[in-house]
Design an enzyme around this catalytic site. Structure first.
Site, PDB file in Angstrom:
ATOM      1  CB  SER A 185      -0.949  -0.011   1.198  1.00  0.00           C
ATOM      2  OG  SER A 185      -0.454   0.834   2.203  1.00  0.00           O
ATOM      3  CE  LYS A 186       0.884   5.838  -5.022  1.00  0.00           C
ATOM      4  NZ  LYS A 186       0.090   5.842  -6.183  1.00  0.00           N
TER       5      LYS A 186
END
Ligand code: GLU
Length: 487
Positions: free
Chosen positions: A258-259
């Site tokens: 995930s960013k």
């Protein structure tokens, strides 16, 4: 293996964003395998998707690999015998091969519009048959063909998949078979003439004489299509590259990378003071192990020990909490000059120093004191700031630690004692303070030295106290303690 016995592996990202840790893990394994075997590491940019790939992403991908120390033998900036290594500069090559496949009858023009395809897919779903292209344009009559042409339809080029199946041996997964009922005729070239990934990747792997394709598991299902392209290019089975599909890398909580957790961008780690060798060490353990439960491997050892046999097939999980201790270990392995050159940019960026020789000399003196205590380079700022600030102030949150009566009397006693020491070195400072505060006032070390640390460094986190005072110097140390007493 194609033509020669030489091992040639490639890392072939499509830079539609920053490379994430999964891409980098692939690059690392490709690199390590090339170095282990004495082969070549080819870096190819798959930038045929001009809408999503930008020059910025391409140059960031190049910089990231450089920063990590994953040097390539052929590719951007270095060139090589099978270039160009940017697919956007190879468009003619893909067009020529597509034409050849058409001429050979391996491929055909398909005039179906996307609405027509969608309607037929809908019907397939309703009838419960495997979805995919139904072969409608495989053999058009002259009349159908000229009708489409006069309508002005722009055809795509489609590869003909024969009945049957494709089997290959994956070096990690073993024998893998794909039934062609689930591998319908696929598009090689779009209506606007641009090539699709499957065409470009397969053509380039052949022309660049790639012997081993080590890549993410997500691409496993594209392998039968690539093999079909090799066949149309006239390769025999023995000349196909070997495939090794690396286990998937999951993010925290077994979710996608995930960013938000910073897992996607290597720049995020670089900015936080992670060392490239720590990142590589940690990523190497995602799906591979050097054996004997070892967790610390150098780049040199990685190249010595890396074999595909030691890569597991089960998914790996990226865990920031494991990266930090490895980073700390790598920091401790650095010699002082190396550590200095790595922390300097952080100190300059944080406004702690300008980078003069005097400042660097002083930072270097602090490094032996803090090297043991930090997990990232960025932590150095908080550790050494007290030595350089001109407008010294105790952090707001630390004020209560010196405000109480006991702390105040400790500070007063320390001030009196230190005023009378003749020599300003850490051993003398320590002996004098211990004599007064521990032996004399019977205080616990934490009670005695905590307030002094806050007074002198502004924070309860600092390098060892007595050494810090030596480095800060007599005058400034006494000044700061005196200022804290008046509070
Ligand atoms: N360009 C492809 C991607 O980034 C990978 C190509 C390959 O490794 O086969 O997803």
């Amino acid at each position: 293996m194609p033509n020669s016995k030489e091992v040639r592996v490639r890392f072939a990202p499509s830079p539609t964003g920053d490379l994430h840790v999964g891409n980098i893990r692939t690059a690392l394994f490709d690199w390590a395998y090339a170095r282990h075997t004495g082969g070549k590491f080819v870096f190819r940019i798959e930038d045929t998707d001009t809408e999503r790939v930008t020059d910025e992403y391409i140059s960031r991908a190049v910089e990231t690999l450089k920063w990590l120390g994953l040097d390539w033998d052929e590719g951007p900036e270095v060139g090589g015998p099978y270039g160009p290594y940017l697919q956007s500069q190879r468009m003619d090559i893909y067009a020529e091969w597509a034409q050849r496949f058409l001429d050979q009858g391996d491929a055909y023009y398909c005039y179906c519009s996307s609405e027509e395809l969608e309607a037929r897919r809908e019907a397939q779903r309703a009838a419960n048959v495997a979805p995919g292209y139904d072969g409608k344009c495989r053999s058009l009559s002259e009349a159908e063909l000229s009708a489409f042409i006069s309508e002005g339809r722009k055809p795509v080029v489609r590869m003909r998949m024969p009945d049957g199946e494709t089997t290959f041996t994956d070096l990690i997964r073993g024998e893998v078979t794909f039934d062609h009922n689930f591998v319908p005729d696929f598009v090689l070239v779009r209506g606007d003439g641009s090539p699709l990934y499957t065409l470009a990747v397969a053509v380039d792997d052949v022309l660049m004489k790639i012997s081993h394709v080590l890549r993410g598991e997500d691409l496993l299902s594209s392998t039968p299509r690539q093999i079909r392209v090799y066949q149309a290019m006239g390769l025999s089975d023995a000349d196909f590259p070997h495939f090794a599909h690396l286990p998937f890398v999951m993010g925290q909580d077994n979710a996608k990378l995930s960013k938000r957790n910073g897992e996607v961008s290597i720049a995020w780690y670089r900015d936080r003071g992670f060392l490239p060798e720590a990142i590589c060490n940690y990523l190497a353990l995602l799906g591979w192990s050097p054996g004997e439960d070892r967790e610390n491997v150098s780049m040199k050892e990685l190249t010595e020990l890396f074999t595909v046999e030691r890569v597991h097939s089960s998914p790996a999980r990226f865990d920031m909490k494991k990266l930090e201790p490895i980073n700390g270990d790598k920091i401790r392995e650095l010699d002082l000059d190396d550590l200095l050159s790595r922390v300097t940019p952080f100190l300059i960026k944080d406004g702690v120093i300008a980078g003069t020789d005097d400042q660097l000399a002083l930072v270097r003196l602090t490094l032996p004191l803090i090297q043991e205590r930090i997990a990232t380079l960025a932590e150095v700022t908080a550790m050494v700031k007290f030595l350089f600030v001109t407008d010294f102030a105790i952090e707001e949150s630390e004020q209560p630690k010196i405000a109480d009566a006991q702390s105040q009397s400790v500070l007063q006693a320390a001030l009196d004692t230190l005023n009378s020491v003749s020599q300003w070195d850490h051993a003398t400072i320590e002996a004098a303070l211990r004599e007064t505060l521990i032996a004399g006032l019977a205080l616990k070390p934490r009670i005695a030295f905590g307030p002094i640390r806050v007074a002198v460094t502004g924070s309860h986190i600092s390098p060892p106290l007595f050494e810090s005072m030596e480095l800060l110097g007599r005058e400034r140390s006494l000044e700061r303690i005196a200022a804290a007493v008046q509070k």
